[in-house]
Design a protein around this motif. Structure first.
Motif, PDB file in Angstrom:
ATOM      1  N   LEU A 195       0.881  -1.538  -0.138  1.00 11.80           N
ATOM      2  CA  LEU A 195      -0.203  -0.029   0.143  1.00 11.80           C
ATOM      3  C   LEU A 195       0.487   1.163  -0.167  1.00 11.80           C
ATOM      4  CD1 LEU A 195      -2.987  -0.641   2.892  1.00 11.80           C
ATOM      5  CD2 LEU A 195      -2.739  -0.531   0.303  1.00 11.80           C
ATOM      6  N   PHE A 196       1.884   1.159   1.010  1.00 15.80           N
ATOM      7  CA  PHE A 196       3.435   2.687   0.905  1.00 15.80           C
ATOM      8  C   PHE A 196       3.738   2.764  -0.092  1.00 15.80           C
ATOM      9  CE2 PHE A 196       1.484   2.065   5.668  1.00 15.80           C
ATOM     10  CZ  PHE A 196       0.504   3.360   5.743  1.00 15.80           C
ATOM     11  N   VAL A 197       4.396   0.860  -0.441  1.00 14.89           N
ATOM     12  CA  VAL A 197       5.521   1.575  -1.543  1.00 14.89           C
ATOM     13  C   VAL A 197       4.556   1.642  -2.627  1.00 14.89           C
ATOM     14  CG1 VAL A 197       6.641  -0.140  -3.110  1.00 14.89           C
ATOM     15  CG2 VAL A 197       6.894   0.019  -0.652  1.00 14.89           C
ATOM     16  N   ASN A 198       3.399   1.091  -2.849  1.00 12.70           N
ATOM     17  CA  ASN A 198       3.164   1.505  -4.704  1.00 12.70           C
ATOM     18  C   ASN A 198       1.976   3.280  -4.295  1.00 12.70           C
ATOM     19  OD1 ASN A 198       3.613  -0.185  -5.629  1.00 12.70           O
ATOM     20  ND2 ASN A 198       2.118  -1.628  -5.379  1.00 12.70           N
ATOM     21  N   ASP A 199       2.253   3.979  -3.255  1.00  7.62           N
ATOM     22  CA  ASP A 199       1.451   5.194  -2.588  1.00  7.62           C
ATOM     23  C   ASP A 199       0.222   4.701  -2.965  1.00  7.62           C
ATOM     24  OD1 ASP A 199       3.582   6.683  -2.579  1.00  7.62           O
ATOM     25  OD2 ASP A 199       4.387   6.989  -4.835  1.00  7.62           O
ATOM     26  N   THR A 200      -0.192   4.075  -3.016  1.00  9.30           N
ATOM     27  CA  THR A 200      -1.926   3.432  -2.544  1.00  9.30           C
ATOM     28  C   THR A 200      -2.843   5.266  -2.380  1.00  9.30           C
ATOM     29  OG1 THR A 200      -1.454   1.453  -2.793  1.00  9.30           O
ATOM     30  CG2 THR A 200      -3.831   2.557  -2.829  1.00  9.30           C
ATOM     31  N   PRO A 201      -3.426   5.621  -2.924  1.00  8.91           N
ATOM     32  CA  PRO A 201      -4.790   6.471  -2.752  1.00  8.91           C
ATOM     33  C   PRO A 201      -5.286   5.896  -1.333  1.00  8.91           C
ATOM     34  CG  PRO A 201      -4.706   6.394  -5.115  1.00  8.91           C
ATOM     35  CD  PRO A 201      -3.891   5.786  -4.405  1.00  8.91           C
ATOM     36  N   LEU A 202      -5.390   7.235  -0.240  1.00  7.82           N
ATOM     37  CA  LEU A 202      -6.274   6.681   1.125  1.00  7.82           C
ATOM     38  C   LEU A 202      -7.722   7.743   1.325  1.00  7.82           C
ATOM     39  CD1 LEU A 202      -3.322   5.293   2.955  1.00  7.82           C
ATOM     40  CD2 LEU A 202      -5.284   3.655   1.949  1.00  7.82           C
TER      41      LEU A 202
ATOM     42  N   MET B 173      10.932   5.480   4.364  1.00  8.36           N
ATOM     43  CA  MET B 173      12.346   3.134   4.337  1.00  8.36           C
ATOM     44  C   MET B 173      11.767   1.969   3.993  1.00  8.36           C
ATOM     45  SD  MET B 173      12.724   3.735   8.709  1.00  8.36           S
ATOM     46  CE  MET B 173      14.166   5.095   9.490  1.00  8.36           C
ATOM     47  N   LEU B 174      10.938   2.585   3.825  1.00  6.90           N
ATOM     48  CA  LEU B 174      10.090   0.671   2.891  1.00  6.90           C
ATOM     49  C   LEU B 174       9.878   0.971   1.599  1.00  6.90           C
ATOM     50  CD1 LEU B 174       6.287   1.168   4.674  1.00  6.90           C
ATOM     51  CD2 LEU B 174       8.562  -0.509   5.017  1.00  6.90           C
ATOM     52  N   LYS B 175      10.156   2.007   1.015  1.00  7.79           N
ATOM     53  CA  LYS B 175      10.552   2.104  -0.596  1.00  7.79           C
ATOM     54  C   LYS B 175      12.212   1.557  -0.390  1.00  7.79           C
ATOM     55  CE  LYS B 175       6.921   5.746  -1.876  1.00  7.79           C
ATOM     56  NZ  LYS B 175       6.601   7.246  -2.373  1.00  7.79           N
ATOM     57  N   LYS B 176      12.867   1.958   0.624  1.00 13.00           N
ATOM     58  CA  LYS B 176      14.324   2.057  -0.075  1.00 13.00           C
ATOM     59  C   LYS B 176      14.808   0.311   0.125  1.00 13.00           C
ATOM     60  CE  LYS B 176      16.337   5.934  -0.311  1.00 13.00           C
ATOM     61  NZ  LYS B 176      16.268   7.168  -1.072  1.00 13.00           N
TER      62      LYS B 176
ATOM     63  N   GLU C   8      -8.938  15.111  13.809  1.00 15.17           N
ATOM     64  CA  GLU C   8      -7.936  13.262  13.730  1.00 15.17           C
ATOM     65  C   GLU C   8      -6.733  13.438  12.660  1.00 15.17           C
ATOM     66  OE1 GLU C   8     -10.506   9.453  14.721  1.00 15.17           O
ATOM     67  OE2 GLU C   8     -12.224  11.243  13.742  1.00 15.17           O
ATOM     68  N   PHE C   9      -7.913  13.861  11.463  1.00 19.71           N
ATOM     69  CA  PHE C   9      -6.797  14.024  10.442  1.00 19.71           C
ATOM     70  C   PHE C   9      -5.458  14.683  10.394  1.00 19.71           C
ATOM     71  CE2 PHE C   9      -5.129  15.382   6.482  1.00 19.71           C
ATOM     72  CZ  PHE C   9      -5.130  14.113   5.056  1.00 19.71           C
ATOM     73  N   ALA C  10      -5.367  15.735  11.109  1.00 16.43           N
ATOM     74  CA  ALA C  10      -4.276  17.725  11.419  1.00 16.43           C
ATOM     75  C   ALA C  10      -3.363  16.634  12.522  1.00 16.43           C
ATOM     76  CB  ALA C  10      -5.528  18.575  11.828  1.00 16.43           C
ATOM     77  N   GLN C  11      -3.939  15.836  13.002  1.00 17.64           N
ATOM     78  CA  GLN C  11      -2.643  15.277  14.370  1.00 17.64           C
ATOM     79  C   GLN C  11      -1.452  14.485  13.361  1.00 17.64           C
ATOM     80  OE1 GLN C  11      -4.821  13.649  16.861  1.00 17.64           O
ATOM     81  NE2 GLN C  11      -5.629  15.016  17.595  1.00 17.64           N
ATOM     82  N   GLY C  12      -2.138  13.829  12.064  1.00 17.61           N
ATOM     83  CA  GLY C  12      -1.362  13.452  11.721  1.00 17.61           C
ATOM     84  C   GLY C  12      -1.987  11.991  10.856  1.00 17.61           C
ATOM     85  N   ALA C  13      -1.760  11.697   9.653  1.00 20.74           N
ATOM     86  CA  ALA C  13      -2.225  10.797   8.395  1.00 20.74           C
ATOM     87  C   ALA C  13      -1.034  10.660   7.414  1.00 20.74           C
ATOM     88  CB  ALA C  13      -3.307  12.049   8.247  1.00 20.74           C
ATOM     89  N   PHE C  14      -1.223   9.429   6.344  1.00 24.51           N
ATOM     90  CA  PHE C  14      -0.264   9.114   5.686  1.00 24.51           C
ATOM     91  C   PHE C  14       0.026   9.886   4.228  1.00 24.51           C
ATOM     92  CE2 PHE C  14      -2.451   5.920   7.629  1.00 24.51           C
ATOM     93  CZ  PHE C  14      -2.347   5.672   8.206  1.00 24.51           C
ATOM     94  N   PRO C  15       0.880   9.751   3.965  1.00 21.74           N
ATOM     95  CA  PRO C  15       1.866  10.793   2.431  1.00 21.74           C
ATOM     96  C   PRO C  15       0.536  10.860   1.459  1.00 21.74           C
ATOM     97  CG  PRO C  15       3.339   9.749   4.083  1.00 21.74           C
ATOM     98  CD  PRO C  15       2.456   9.170   4.337  1.00 21.74           C
TER      99      PRO C  15
END
Length: 364
Positions: A12-19, A199-202, A27-34
């Motif tokens: 999911l993360f390596v492929n930049d999957t839309p979420l 890190m996952l992508k590397k 909640e989103f402002a405190q933290g989310a994914f790229p």
């Protein structure tokens, strides 16, 4: 691109999957994914009211209140936004905090609108746990640090190396008193999320030995994750020894030319120059105690005169007059002292290209 299994978080993360993040904006402002976009089921006030109802009257009453608050035109507008996201991102997923009720309601309303869209099993909490575990796992792998005085191009080199991990880039801060960018620094959670995804992508590219900049425990307002920070205290260091003139050239490009351009691009010509001058002044103010008041005021005056000259005739010459003493009298002695405590960990010294070539060869 084919859709990965929703439980295969790595892909999911390596492929930049839309979420699509169904949590409330706070909640989103405190933290989310790229790659996540906030399309909340409930706004902050609605979520707060439903949460209070749940505590006082139970789930059934809370559900009833939720449907009462989000119905009619409000519901139609939100479903339309979800539908637009799903149609634009057919390979994506939706999630709420735990992958529970909010995700299920969203899926149900989307289904009524003719769209079947999958949710993340375990929601935000499971994704976040996976990224925290990733940082700890990568921190245990071999690493080498790039050291060197301010302006040696350590961050540039990290980004030129295939196995480089850019901590400052993940934090969106350069780590010094002058280190902020025009854009806001990432929250602690977002810093960690961006770092873990890098890190996952590397890892996906086959790297098992990573290179980091020799950082302190804190980058701006972000704390380097504990496991990574502790591992960095024992890592070998390759030190860049570039001449002062070369370093000043890099600093002028990064902290003067780039920042002036970015402030003007964001704020317009007049306000951009004002905010650029204020940014440099704040950077100097942050180290005033270590400089001493008299030296601080003298260098600040030189700095602000350099900004005026730059605005009037485009000359960058005046910036050398405050940057050079700042390096020679403040930053260089400070880093030399810090590096002296790590002398037993230094495995190579050289100019920029020499260090880069050595790292390429030794950290494959």
């Amino acid at each position: 691109m084919s859709r990965p299994n929703c439980e295969d978080f790595r892909q999911l993360f390596v492929n930049d999957t839309p979420l699509m993040d169904m949590r409330a904006p706070v909640e989103f402002a405190q933290g989310a994914f790229p790659t996540s976009v906030n399309r909340p089921l409930m706004l902050d006030s609605e979520r707060e009211a439903v949460g209070t109802c749940y505590k006082e009257q139970g789930q059934e009453a809370a559900l009833a209140l939720g449907h009462e608050l989000v119905h009619g035109d409000i519901k139609a507008e939100r479903v339309a936004q979800w539908k637009a996201f799903c149609e634009a991102n057919p390979n994506g997923y939706l999630y709420c905090f735990r992958g529970g009720l909010r995700s299920e309601i969203t899926q149900q309303w989307l289904k009524e609108a003719g769209i079947e869209y999958p949710k993340i099993v375990g929601g935000y909490k499971a994704l976040r746990r996976f990224l925290i575990d990733t940082i700890e796992q990568v921190a245990a792998q071999p690493m080498t640090l790039i050291g060197g005085n301010t302006g040696c191009g350590k961050t540039i080199m990290v980004n030129e190396l295939g196995n480089g991990i850019d901590l400052e880039g993940a934090a969106n801060h350069r780590g010094s008193s002058f280190g902020r960018y025009v854009t806001e620094q990432r929250t602690q959670i977002n810093f960690e999320n961006v770092l873990a995804v890098e890190m996952l992508k590397k890892q996906e590219r086959g790297f098992t030995h990573f290179v980091y900049e020799d950082e302190g425990r804190i980058i701006g307002s972000a704390n380097v994750p504990l496991a990574l920070n502790e591992a960095m205290q024992h890592a070998k260091i390759a030190v860049v020894n570039d001449p002062v003139d070369v370093r000043i050239g890099r600093l002028i490009d990064d902290y003067v030319v780039r920042m002036q351009r970015d402030f003007v691009a964001r704020d317009g010509e007049e306000l951009g120059w004002i905010n650029f001058a204020e940014y440099l002044a704040r950077g100097m103010f942050g180290i005033r105690k270590r400089l001493g008041l008299e030296r601080y005021e003298a260098l600040l005056n030189v700095q602000q005169q350099a900004v005026k000259a730059m605005q009037i005739n485009g000359s960058l010459d005046g910036h050398d007059d405050w940057l050079r003493p700042l390096l020679v009298e403040y930053y260089d002695p400070m880093y030399t002292y810090q590096l002296s405590k790590k002398a037993d960990r230094i495995v190579f010294r050289g100019e920029y290209d020499e260090v880069k070539d050595w790292l390429v060869e030794k950290t494959k």
